[in-house]
Write a protein that holds these residues in place. Structure first.
Motif, PDB file in Angstrom:
ATOM      1  N   VAL A 127       0.882  -1.153  -0.062  1.00  0.00           N
ATOM      2  CA  VAL A 127      -0.074   0.158   0.008  1.00  0.00           C
ATOM      3  C   VAL A 127       0.762   1.332  -0.027  1.00  0.00           C
ATOM      4  O   VAL A 127       0.604   2.175  -0.673  1.00  0.00           O
ATOM      5  CB  VAL A 127      -0.863   0.007   1.374  1.00  0.00           C
ATOM      6  CG1 VAL A 127      -1.623   1.152   1.183  1.00  0.00           C
ATOM      7  CG2 VAL A 127      -2.007  -1.445   1.145  1.00  0.00           C
ATOM      8  N   ALA A 128       1.956   1.175   0.866  1.00  0.00           N
ATOM      9  CA  ALA A 128       2.933   2.362   0.877  1.00  0.00           C
ATOM     10  C   ALA A 128       3.447   2.666  -0.674  1.00  0.00           C
ATOM     11  O   ALA A 128       3.716   4.005  -0.991  1.00  0.00           O
ATOM     12  CB  ALA A 128       3.994   2.285   2.032  1.00  0.00           C
ATOM     13  N   ARG A 129       3.699   1.619  -1.367  1.00  0.00           N
ATOM     14  CA  ARG A 129       4.702   1.754  -2.655  1.00  0.00           C
ATOM     15  C   ARG A 129       3.840   2.176  -3.618  1.00  0.00           C
ATOM     16  O   ARG A 129       3.924   3.217  -4.448  1.00  0.00           O
ATOM     17  CB  ARG A 129       5.037   0.502  -2.970  1.00  0.00           C
ATOM     18  CG  ARG A 129       6.335   0.087  -2.106  1.00  0.00           C
ATOM     19  CD  ARG A 129       6.912  -1.336  -2.498  1.00  0.00           C
ATOM     20  NE  ARG A 129       8.059  -1.867  -1.684  1.00  0.00           N
ATOM     21  CZ  ARG A 129       8.203  -3.052  -1.585  1.00  0.00           C
ATOM     22  NH1 ARG A 129       8.143  -3.767  -2.497  1.00  0.00           N
ATOM     23  NH2 ARG A 129       9.144  -3.516  -0.850  1.00  0.00           N
ATOM     24  N   VAL A 130       2.297   1.671  -3.467  1.00  0.00           N
ATOM     25  CA  VAL A 130       1.205   2.324  -4.661  1.00  0.00           C
ATOM     26  C   VAL A 130       1.178   3.742  -4.114  1.00  0.00           C
ATOM     27  O   VAL A 130       0.869   4.772  -5.047  1.00  0.00           O
ATOM     28  CB  VAL A 130      -0.056   1.542  -4.260  1.00  0.00           C
ATOM     29  CG1 VAL A 130      -1.180   2.324  -4.940  1.00  0.00           C
ATOM     30  CG2 VAL A 130       0.174   0.012  -4.708  1.00  0.00           C
ATOM     31  N   ALA A 131       0.939   4.107  -2.787  1.00  0.00           N
ATOM     32  CA  ALA A 131       0.877   5.355  -2.246  1.00  0.00           C
ATOM     33  C   ALA A 131       2.031   6.622  -2.803  1.00  0.00           C
ATOM     34  O   ALA A 131       1.411   7.337  -3.297  1.00  0.00           O
ATOM     35  CB  ALA A 131       0.779   5.387  -0.807  1.00  0.00           C
ATOM     36  N   ILE A 132       3.126   6.041  -2.802  1.00  0.00           N
ATOM     37  CA  ILE A 132       4.114   6.953  -3.360  1.00  0.00           C
ATOM     38  C   ILE A 132       4.255   6.859  -4.753  1.00  0.00           C
ATOM     39  O   ILE A 132       3.981   7.896  -5.373  1.00  0.00           O
ATOM     40  CB  ILE A 132       5.442   6.472  -2.672  1.00  0.00           C
ATOM     41  CG1 ILE A 132       5.475   6.927  -1.183  1.00  0.00           C
ATOM     42  CG2 ILE A 132       6.574   7.445  -3.411  1.00  0.00           C
ATOM     43  CD1 ILE A 132       5.597   8.497  -0.975  1.00  0.00           C
ATOM     44  N   HIS A 133       4.575   5.785  -5.341  1.00  0.00           N
ATOM     45  CA  HIS A 133       4.849   5.432  -6.771  1.00  0.00           C
ATOM     46  C   HIS A 133       4.035   5.798  -7.713  1.00  0.00           C
ATOM     47  O   HIS A 133       4.041   6.098  -8.898  1.00  0.00           O
ATOM     48  CB  HIS A 133       5.187   4.160  -7.063  1.00  0.00           C
ATOM     49  CG  HIS A 133       6.755   3.766  -6.489  1.00  0.00           C
ATOM     50  ND1 HIS A 133       7.644   4.386  -6.821  1.00  0.00           N
ATOM     51  CD2 HIS A 133       7.016   2.906  -5.701  1.00  0.00           C
ATOM     52  CE1 HIS A 133       8.824   4.092  -5.996  1.00  0.00           C
ATOM     53  NE2 HIS A 133       8.260   3.143  -5.443  1.00  0.00           N
ATOM     54  N   THR A 134       2.464   6.151  -7.383  1.00  0.00           N
ATOM     55  CA  THR A 134       1.426   6.277  -8.185  1.00  0.00           C
ATOM     56  C   THR A 134       0.896   7.802  -7.950  1.00  0.00           C
ATOM     57  O   THR A 134      -0.218   7.897  -8.555  1.00  0.00           O
ATOM     58  CB  THR A 134       0.357   5.218  -8.408  1.00  0.00           C
ATOM     59  OG1 THR A 134      -0.350   5.247  -7.301  1.00  0.00           O
ATOM     60  CG2 THR A 134       0.839   3.842  -8.525  1.00  0.00           C
ATOM     61  N   VAL A 165       2.023  12.971 -15.643  1.00  0.00           N
ATOM     62  CA  VAL A 165       2.076  11.971 -15.910  1.00  0.00           C
ATOM     63  C   VAL A 165       0.973  11.225 -15.045  1.00  0.00           C
ATOM     64  O   VAL A 165       0.184  10.314 -15.253  1.00  0.00           O
ATOM     65  CB  VAL A 165       3.488  11.238 -15.698  1.00  0.00           C
ATOM     66  CG1 VAL A 165       3.201   9.768 -15.492  1.00  0.00           C
ATOM     67  CG2 VAL A 165       4.481  11.501 -16.655  1.00  0.00           C
ATOM     68  N   ARG A 166       0.849  11.614 -13.734  1.00  0.00           N
ATOM     69  CA  ARG A 166      -0.252  10.972 -12.842  1.00  0.00           C
ATOM     70  C   ARG A 166      -1.569  11.559 -13.249  1.00  0.00           C
ATOM     71  O   ARG A 166      -2.418  10.524 -13.257  1.00  0.00           O
ATOM     72  CB  ARG A 166      -0.019  11.765 -11.462  1.00  0.00           C
ATOM     73  CG  ARG A 166      -0.550  11.054 -10.422  1.00  0.00           C
ATOM     74  CD  ARG A 166      -1.878  11.341  -9.938  1.00  0.00           C
ATOM     75  NE  ARG A 166      -1.935  12.772  -9.709  1.00  0.00           N
ATOM     76  CZ  ARG A 166      -3.304  13.620  -9.932  1.00  0.00           C
ATOM     77  NH1 ARG A 166      -4.335  12.839 -10.262  1.00  0.00           N
ATOM     78  NH2 ARG A 166      -3.382  14.989  -9.734  1.00  0.00           N
ATOM     79  N   LYS A 167      -1.856  12.459 -13.969  1.00  0.00           N
ATOM     80  CA  LYS A 167      -3.034  13.083 -14.572  1.00  0.00           C
ATOM     81  C   LYS A 167      -3.460  12.087 -15.445  1.00  0.00           C
ATOM     82  O   LYS A 167      -4.592  11.621 -15.766  1.00  0.00           O
ATOM     83  CB  LYS A 167      -3.096  14.440 -14.959  1.00  0.00           C
ATOM     84  CG  LYS A 167      -3.136  15.292 -13.623  1.00  0.00           C
ATOM     85  CD  LYS A 167      -3.200  16.819 -14.058  1.00  0.00           C
ATOM     86  CE  LYS A 167      -3.175  17.736 -12.874  1.00  0.00           C
ATOM     87  NZ  LYS A 167      -1.991  17.871 -12.502  1.00  0.00           N
ATOM     88  N   HIS A 168      -2.439  11.763 -16.471  1.00  0.00           N
ATOM     89  CA  HIS A 168      -2.613  10.695 -17.615  1.00  0.00           C
ATOM     90  C   HIS A 168      -3.132   9.700 -17.193  1.00  0.00           C
ATOM     91  O   HIS A 168      -3.981   8.742 -17.595  1.00  0.00           O
ATOM     92  CB  HIS A 168      -1.388  10.757 -18.555  1.00  0.00           C
ATOM     93  CG  HIS A 168      -1.481  11.973 -19.451  1.00  0.00           C
ATOM     94  ND1 HIS A 168      -2.526  12.494 -20.424  1.00  0.00           N
ATOM     95  CD2 HIS A 168      -0.420  12.961 -19.594  1.00  0.00           C
ATOM     96  CE1 HIS A 168      -2.056  13.486 -20.872  1.00  0.00           C
ATOM     97  NE2 HIS A 168      -1.179  14.027 -20.524  1.00  0.00           N
TER      98      HIS A 168
END
Ligand code: SR1
Ligand code: MG
Length: 401
Positions: free
Chosen positions: A145-152, A161-164
């Protein structure tokens, strides 16, 4: 219902020919004959295990149906959920390959995902129901969950990039299921809902309470608008497989950009189902301690991993104090979504075997404990500052019988 051209639900008979038409996947199970079993026991999809040697792992093919499997054709559901699951695996494998199955690809015409045959692993819910201890599972999930929270999120990606990414992962039909089944129906009532008769007074009280309605509506709005990260979206113990020293999160078909605390709250609520069950069945103390440690171990792992990744964040404009405030918000969200999961699995449509397979009177008393706890977390979570306090509240409600 009409299907897109090229789509037909697979059967155990048609899988070998389908694989022959997809040689890169056939190469993973090259022998003949192929042994095919349909093993889907979730609410939504077909799942086939394909082996060329029944004694050795082969390949898993997962295909979405144009409806909800446990309901039938009367509840149509987009085939696109398989694409969302495939997208999530593709993203997660870049930074959390140890926490998901090996992903072999997606066929967009037949809506089939190919992945590792996790032969030595079993569904975590079943393992917990049987009293099995799989050390380290909670920590794997917390780190994931932490990796998803940071990396995405904007903490790990360029905001453009995040918006796309967000645009690509908008998942309205699956989110609607959560918005209705988890965040509306348990509180407003719905004809799909069901519960054991002995908790009727608790359900009436829940559904007639304006403070509960406001708290649930606030959570629902947070789910709808809190597009923080590309979360799993359905991280209950039936979406995790364990065994052989591994733990993997699977079934991310509900993935979308949502609040990070949603995934943690799901893990914690399902740990409570396991804990109530263990209590009512009088399971040995080491197992009960193992289950009680799921929430604290996952939270510690989440915070440790977040701390490890934080120095490399994309935009150093965000100070450490922002991280701390974000963690505090995630804690509050996690407790809120934990409450919703606790309640919907007892009074809503989709229940859990942890509770439903108990004999009476344990089943009703377990259901009552979950409803009391869910309501308390929903309304009073501001007074639960940390894991010690949460553990005390959980133990108190379980112990009230
Ligand atoms: C109709 S789908 C019911 C539930 O199954 C999935 O696993 C999700 O938890 C969903 O809410
Ligand atoms: Mg699922």
């Amino acid at each position: 219902m009409s299907h897109p051209a090229g789509y037909t639900p697979l059967t155990t008979e048609s899988v070998p020919a389908w694989l022959d038409a997809h040689p890169h996947l056939r190469a993973l199970v090259p022998g003949t004959p192929l042994h095919v079993r349909e093993v889907g026991d979730g609410n939504l999809n077909l799942v086939f295990i394909v082996r060329d040697d029944p004694g050795r792992p082969g390949l898993v093919l997962k295909q979405s149906l144009p409806w909800v499997r446990v309901f039938g054709e009367g509840w149509p559901l987009t085939l696109e959920r398989a694409r969302h699951e495939a997208d999530a695996y593709e993203v997660y494998q870049a930074f959390a390959a140890d926490a998901i199955p090996v992903y072999h690809g997606f066929d967009p015409e037949s809506y089939v995902i190919a992945m590792e045959d996790l032969a030595d692993l079993r569904i975590w819910r079943g393992a917990l129901n049987d009293g099995e201890i799989h050390p380290g599972t909670a920590a794997v999930l917390g780190r994931f969950v932490a990796r998803v929270a940071i990396h995405t999120s904007d903490l790990g990606l360029d905001p453009e990039v995040r918006k796309h990414r967000l645009a690509k992962t908008v998942n309205p039909e699956l989110c609607r299921i959560t918005e209705e089944l988890v965040l509306t129906d348990p509180f407003a009532g719905h004809e799909r809902n069901h519960h054991v008769p002995g908790i009727e007074p608790l359900v009436r009280e829940l559904q007639g309470d304006d403070a509960v309605r406001l708290a649930a509506a606030t959570l629902k709005h947070r789910f709808l608008t809190g597009a923080e990260a590309h979360i799993h979206g359905d991280l209950h113990s039936g979406s995790v497989m364990v065994g052989g020293g591994r733990a993997v999160a699977m079934d991310p078909e509900f993935a979308f950009y949502g609040p990070v605390g949603f995934d943690l709250g799901n893990v914690w609520a399902n740990a409570v189902f396991a804990a109530v069950r263990a209590d009512r069945l009088g399971r040995p103390a080491p197992f009960r301690a193992h289950v009680a440690a799921i929430a604290p171990e996952s939270w510690d792992a989440f915070r440790d991993e977040l701390g490890r990744l934080w120095p490399d964040r994309f935009d150093r404009f965000y100070p450490d104090a922002f991280r701390d405030a974000w963690v505090a918000r995630t804690w509050d969200d996690a407790l809120g979504f934990m409450a919703a999961e606790l309640l919907r699995r007892i009074v809503g449509f989709a229940h859990v075997s942890d509770i439903d397979s108990l004999e009476e009177p344990a089943r009703t008393s377990a259901a009552a404990a979950c409803v009391r706890l869910g309501r308390r977390l929903l309304l009073d979570r501001a007074g639960i500052p940390d894991m010690a306090a949460l553990g005390a509240v959980v133990a108190e409600e379980i112990g009230r019988g």
